[in-house]
Design a protein around this motif. Structure first.
Motif, PDB file in Angstrom:
ATOM      1  N   ASP A  30       9.004  -5.200   0.752  1.00 19.91           N
ATOM      2  CA  ASP A  30       7.932  -5.767   1.573  1.00 19.91           C
ATOM      3  C   ASP A  30       8.257  -7.233   1.832  1.00 19.91           C
ATOM      4  N   ASP A  31       8.896  -7.505   2.970  1.00 24.76           N
ATOM      5  CA  ASP A  31       9.288  -8.872   3.315  1.00 24.76           C
ATOM      6  C   ASP A  31       8.164  -9.663   3.975  1.00 24.76           C
ATOM      7  N   GLN A  32       7.101  -8.979   4.389  1.00 27.55           N
ATOM      8  CA  GLN A  32       5.984  -9.654   5.046  1.00 27.55           C
ATOM      9  C   GLN A  32       4.666  -9.193   4.420  1.00 27.55           C
ATOM     10  N   PRO A  33       4.429  -9.562   3.146  1.00 32.20           N
ATOM     11  CA  PRO A  33       3.189  -9.136   2.495  1.00 32.20           C
ATOM     12  C   PRO A  33       1.970  -9.761   3.166  1.00 32.20           C
ATOM     13  N   VAL A  34       0.831  -9.106   3.031  1.00 30.06           N
ATOM     14  CA  VAL A  34      -0.403  -9.572   3.642  1.00 30.06           C
ATOM     15  C   VAL A  34      -0.794 -10.958   3.096  1.00 30.06           C
ATOM     16  N   VAL A  35      -0.389 -11.244   1.864  1.00 27.76           N
ATOM     17  CA  VAL A  35      -0.613 -12.549   1.248  1.00 27.76           C
ATOM     18  C   VAL A  35       0.749 -13.113   0.860  1.00 27.76           C
ATOM     19  N   PRO A  36       1.106 -14.311   1.321  1.00 26.45           N
ATOM     20  CA  PRO A  36       2.399 -14.891   0.932  1.00 26.45           C
ATOM     21  C   PRO A  36       2.472 -15.085  -0.587  1.00 26.45           C
ATOM     22  N   LEU A  37       3.512 -14.542  -1.201  1.00 29.88           N
ATOM     23  CA  LEU A  37       3.700 -14.653  -2.643  1.00 29.88           C
ATOM     24  C   LEU A  37       5.135 -15.114  -2.903  1.00 29.88           C
ATOM     25  N   ASP A  38       5.371 -16.398  -2.722  1.00 32.56           N
ATOM     26  CA  ASP A  38       6.708 -16.954  -2.891  1.00 32.56           C
ATOM     27  C   ASP A  38       7.228 -16.702  -4.297  1.00 32.56           C
ATOM     28  N   GLY A  39       8.507 -16.347  -4.383  1.00 32.95           N
ATOM     29  CA  GLY A  39       9.136 -16.101  -5.660  1.00 32.95           C
ATOM     30  C   GLY A  39       8.980 -14.697  -6.197  1.00 32.95           C
ATOM     31  N   TYR A  40       8.249 -13.834  -5.487  1.00 32.21           N
ATOM     32  CA  TYR A  40       8.051 -12.450  -5.916  1.00 32.21           C
ATOM     33  C   TYR A  40       9.037 -11.535  -5.201  1.00 32.21           C
ATOM     34  N   GLY A  41       9.509 -10.508  -5.901  1.00 31.12           N
ATOM     35  CA  GLY A  41      10.248  -9.428  -5.286  1.00 31.12           C
ATOM     36  C   GLY A  41       9.272  -8.281  -5.127  1.00 31.12           C
ATOM     37  N   LEU A  42       8.830  -8.024  -3.919  1.00 34.70           N
ATOM     38  CA  LEU A  42       7.771  -7.034  -3.688  1.00 34.70           C
ATOM     39  C   LEU A  42       8.313  -5.778  -3.019  1.00 34.70           C
ATOM     40  N   PHE A  43       7.897  -4.618  -3.545  1.00 33.52           N
ATOM     41  CA  PHE A  43       8.284  -3.319  -2.994  1.00 33.52           C
ATOM     42  C   PHE A  43       7.040  -2.465  -2.938  1.00 33.52           C
TER      43      PHE A  43
END
Length: 185
Positions: free
Chosen positions: A170-183
């Motif tokens: 998820d490169d464009q999460p609904v909430v910016p979460l810098d430093g997270y690796g999101l899937f």
């Protein structure tokens, strides 16, 4: 081996109950030793119906064919770890597209292994001649005559016969979460 001294302040540790479990805790500060863990990553890079494999030049697994991979550095996101490991071991540039599989292996050092689906970007397989002494893209038929490690055989099945898209980055999460690796699914 039991932790004797606090890694935060250097004072002696003691065993006390924390959240219902005996744990090593510092006698002077709030540090609690939660256990010993390692996080490994593996790459499932496909090109033209073939998967990228490497032959291990070191223990563990010397002589076995495996998917490229390694262990996460303390301040490195896992998707960066696997891309680095693939490039270092094989010279192949690939980018993470999703999480394909997980292996949870509780033991003295609890190991979590995350296998990533990756898109091939470029390069020709070239072993680093340190960790691996051979590298290439191989078909299922070619793998039948190779000394492929059992866990890698399972991952090959996941990569080539999986019935799911897996967790996608998820490169464009609904909430910016810098430093997270999101899937996400």
């Amino acid at each position: 081996m039991e932790v004797q001294f606090c890694s935060a302040c250097g004072q002696p540790m003691e065993t006390r109950e924390v959240d219902g479990t005996p744990r090593r805790a510092c006698t002077a500060c709030s540090f609690v030793h939660w256990g010993n863990y390692s996080i490994g990553v593996g790459a499932l890079v496909e090109r033209d119906g073939k998967l990228l494999l490497v032959r291990r030049a070191q223990e563990p697994g010397r002589g076995y064919w495996t998917n490229p991979g390694g262990y996460a550095e303390q301040l490195e996101q896992l998707h960066d770890t696997v891309q680095r490991e693939v490039l270092e071991e094989t010279g192949i540039e690939a980018v993470v597209t999703g999480v394909a599989a997980l292996r949870d292996q509780p033991r003295q050092i609890h190991n979590l292994y995350v296998a990533f689906s990756m898109a091939y970007l470029g390069g020709e397989p070239t072993p680093d001649d340190v960790e691996v002494d051979a590298a290439g893209f191989f078909s299922l038929a070619e793998m039948e005559t190779m000394n492929v490690a059992p866990f890698t055989r399972w991952l090959v099945d996941v990569a080539l016969n999986g019935r799911s898209e897996g967790l996608k980055r998820d490169d464009q999460p609904v909430v910016p979460l810098d430093g997270y690796g999101l899937f996400r699914i």
